[in-house]
Scaffold this motif. Structure first.
Motif, PDB file in Angstrom:
ATOM      1  N   VAL A  12       0.846  -1.201   0.000  1.00  0.00           N
ATOM      2  CA  VAL A  12       0.000   0.000   0.000  1.00  0.00           C
ATOM      3  C   VAL A  12       0.881   1.250   0.000  1.00  0.00           C
ATOM      4  O   VAL A  12       0.667   2.177  -0.795  1.00  0.00           O
ATOM      5  N   ILE A  13       1.860   1.285   0.862  1.00  0.00           N
ATOM      6  CA  ILE A  13       2.720   2.461   0.986  1.00  0.00           C
ATOM      7  C   ILE A  13       3.574   2.649  -0.269  1.00  0.00           C
ATOM      8  O   ILE A  13       3.809   3.777  -0.712  1.00  0.00           O
ATOM      9  N   THR A  27      11.067  -0.933   4.389  1.00  0.00           N
ATOM     10  CA  THR A  27      11.240  -2.074   5.277  1.00  0.00           C
ATOM     11  C   THR A  27      10.369  -1.844   6.511  1.00  0.00           C
ATOM     12  O   THR A  27       9.849  -0.738   6.701  1.00  0.00           O
ATOM     13  N   PRO A  28      10.239  -2.847   7.365  1.00  0.00           N
ATOM     14  CA  PRO A  28       9.475  -2.630   8.601  1.00  0.00           C
ATOM     15  C   PRO A  28      10.018  -1.476   9.454  1.00  0.00           C
ATOM     16  O   PRO A  28       9.268  -0.848  10.197  1.00  0.00           O
ATOM     17  N   ALA A  29      11.297  -1.163   9.334  1.00  0.00           N
ATOM     18  CA  ALA A  29      11.893  -0.083  10.120  1.00  0.00           C
ATOM     19  C   ALA A  29      11.713   1.299   9.487  1.00  0.00           C
ATOM     20  O   ALA A  29      12.001   2.312  10.124  1.00  0.00           O
ATOM     21  N   SER A  30      11.222   1.357   8.262  1.00  0.00           N
ATOM     22  CA  SER A  30      11.031   2.643   7.586  1.00  0.00           C
ATOM     23  C   SER A  30      10.026   3.505   8.336  1.00  0.00           C
ATOM     24  O   SER A  30       8.990   3.024   8.792  1.00  0.00           O
ATOM     25  N   ARG A  31      10.359   4.790   8.453  1.00  0.00           N
ATOM     26  CA  ARG A  31       9.460   5.764   9.088  1.00  0.00           C
ATOM     27  C   ARG A  31       8.694   6.499   7.992  1.00  0.00           C
ATOM     28  O   ARG A  31       9.297   6.956   7.020  1.00  0.00           O
ATOM     29  N   VAL A  32       7.384   6.614   8.157  1.00  0.00           N
ATOM     30  CA  VAL A  32       6.571   7.180   7.086  1.00  0.00           C
ATOM     31  C   VAL A  32       6.839   8.667   6.848  1.00  0.00           C
ATOM     32  O   VAL A  32       6.782   9.113   5.704  1.00  0.00           O
ATOM     33  N   VAL A  33       7.152   9.412   7.873  1.00  0.00           N
ATOM     34  CA  VAL A  33       7.405  10.846   7.696  1.00  0.00           C
ATOM     35  C   VAL A  33       8.879  11.095   7.376  1.00  0.00           C
ATOM     36  O   VAL A  33       9.204  11.680   6.337  1.00  0.00           O
ATOM     37  N   ALA A  34       9.763  10.647   8.221  1.00  0.00           N
ATOM     38  CA  ALA A  34      11.191  10.950   8.060  1.00  0.00           C
ATOM     39  C   ALA A  34      11.816  10.275   6.847  1.00  0.00           C
ATOM     40  O   ALA A  34      12.616  10.885   6.138  1.00  0.00           O
ATOM     41  N   ASP A  35      11.451   9.023   6.600  1.00  0.00           N
ATOM     42  CA  ASP A  35      12.084   8.282   5.507  1.00  0.00           C
ATOM     43  C   ASP A  35      11.310   8.367   4.190  1.00  0.00           C
ATOM     44  O   ASP A  35      11.907   8.410   3.124  1.00  0.00           O
ATOM     45  N   LEU A  36       9.980   8.355   4.279  1.00  0.00           N
ATOM     46  CA  LEU A  36       9.152   8.230   3.075  1.00  0.00           C
ATOM     47  C   LEU A  36       8.430   9.524   2.693  1.00  0.00           C
ATOM     48  O   LEU A  36       7.657   9.544   1.748  1.00  0.00           O
ATOM     49  N   GLU A  37       8.686  10.587   3.452  1.00  0.00           N
ATOM     50  CA  GLU A  37       8.218  11.934   3.131  1.00  0.00           C
ATOM     51  C   GLU A  37       6.700  12.104   3.132  1.00  0.00           C
ATOM     52  O   GLU A  37       6.151  12.920   2.410  1.00  0.00           O
ATOM     53  N   PHE A  38       6.005  11.327   3.958  1.00  0.00           N
ATOM     54  CA  PHE A  38       4.561  11.481   4.084  1.00  0.00           C
ATOM     55  C   PHE A  38       4.254  12.766   4.846  1.00  0.00           C
ATOM     56  O   PHE A  38       4.973  13.145   5.765  1.00  0.00           O
ATOM     57  N   GLU A  39       3.164  13.414   4.453  1.00  0.00           N
ATOM     58  CA  GLU A  39       2.631  14.556   5.188  1.00  0.00           C
ATOM     59  C   GLU A  39       1.313  14.104   5.812  1.00  0.00           C
ATOM     60  O   GLU A  39       0.823  13.014   5.528  1.00  0.00           O
ATOM     61  N   THR A  76       6.701   3.856  12.336  1.00  0.00           N
ATOM     62  CA  THR A  76       7.394   2.921  11.458  1.00  0.00           C
ATOM     63  C   THR A  76       6.361   1.997  10.813  1.00  0.00           C
ATOM     64  O   THR A  76       5.244   1.860  11.302  1.00  0.00           O
ATOM     65  N   ILE A  77       6.773   1.361   9.746  1.00  0.00           N
ATOM     66  CA  ILE A  77       5.915   0.371   9.102  1.00  0.00           C
ATOM     67  C   ILE A  77       5.591  -0.738  10.108  1.00  0.00           C
ATOM     68  O   ILE A  77       4.471  -1.229  10.167  1.00  0.00           O
ATOM     69  N   GLN A  78       6.562  -1.105  10.917  1.00  0.00           N
ATOM     70  CA  GLN A  78       6.365  -2.143  11.929  1.00  0.00           C
ATOM     71  C   GLN A  78       5.274  -1.748  12.920  1.00  0.00           C
ATOM     72  O   GLN A  78       4.424  -2.561  13.273  1.00  0.00           O
ATOM     73  N   GLN A  79       5.285  -0.499  13.388  1.00  0.00           N
ATOM     74  CA  GLN A  79       4.260  -0.043  14.327  1.00  0.00           C
ATOM     75  C   GLN A  79       2.873  -0.120  13.696  1.00  0.00           C
ATOM     76  O   GLN A  79       1.912  -0.544  14.342  1.00  0.00           O
ATOM     77  N   ILE A  80       2.774   0.297  12.446  1.00  0.00           N
ATOM     78  CA  ILE A  80       1.495   0.229  11.742  1.00  0.00           C
ATOM     79  C   ILE A  80       1.053  -1.218  11.590  1.00  0.00           C
ATOM     80  O   ILE A  80      -0.102  -1.566  11.829  1.00  0.00           O
ATOM     81  N   SER A  81       1.986  -2.079  11.236  1.00  0.00           N
ATOM     82  CA  SER A  81       1.689  -3.495  11.034  1.00  0.00           C
ATOM     83  C   SER A  81       1.196  -4.156  12.322  1.00  0.00           C
ATOM     84  O   SER A  81       0.195  -4.880  12.316  1.00  0.00           O
ATOM     85  N   VAL A  82       1.860  -3.906  13.425  1.00  0.00           N
ATOM     86  CA  VAL A  82       1.456  -4.475  14.715  1.00  0.00           C
ATOM     87  C   VAL A  82       0.051  -4.002  15.072  1.00  0.00           C
ATOM     88  O   VAL A  82      -0.798  -4.790  15.508  1.00  0.00           O
ATOM     89  N   PHE A  83      -0.224  -2.719  14.858  1.00  0.00           N
ATOM     90  CA  PHE A  83      -1.546  -2.180  15.136  1.00  0.00           C
ATOM     91  C   PHE A  83      -2.618  -2.867  14.285  1.00  0.00           C
ATOM     92  O   PHE A  83      -3.651  -3.285  14.795  1.00  0.00           O
ATOM     93  N   VAL A  84      -2.360  -2.973  12.984  1.00  0.00           N
ATOM     94  CA  VAL A  84      -3.343  -3.586  12.080  1.00  0.00           C
ATOM     95  C   VAL A  84      -3.581  -5.040  12.466  1.00  0.00           C
ATOM     96  O   VAL A  84      -4.725  -5.504  12.493  1.00  0.00           O
TER      97      VAL A  84
END
Length: 91
Positions: A12-13, A27-39, A76-84
């Motif tokens: 999805v991301i 990767t699971p360690a990727s941060r959506v704002v800092a690494d992937l530039e999400f607003e 992080t992707i991991q945090q989102i994944s654990v939540f889902v």
């Protein structure tokens, strides 16, 4: 189930980052704002896309996005994944 959920979220991301021309390995360690530039608007669109992917509306992402009455700075992707995963098991 855990790897599948993480893979689906990465997929999805990746749709967003591919459209933006961002060439960053997700990767699971990727941060959506800092690494992937999400607003903030991108995060909302990401949540809608994740809910659609898993066929679940109103997963309660506010629990993930807010801590102590304040919005979290990044996830992080991991945090989102654990939540889902927790939301899917609770269903």
């Amino acid at each position: 189930m855990s790897d599948t959920v993480t893979d689906e979220i990465i997929d999805v991301i990746s749709t967003f980052t591919d459209e933006w021309g961002i060439d960053h390995e997700i990767t699971p360690a990727s941060r959506v704002v800092a690494d992937l530039e999400f607003e903030s608007i991108d995060i909302i669109q990401m949540i809608v896309s994740i809910e659609q992917r898993f066929g679940r509306r109103n997963m309660g992402f506010d629990e993930l996005l807010m801590k102590d009455g304040k919005y979290v700075d990044d996830l992080t992707i991991q945090q989102i994944s654990v939540f889902v995963k927790k939301q899917l098991v609770a269903a």
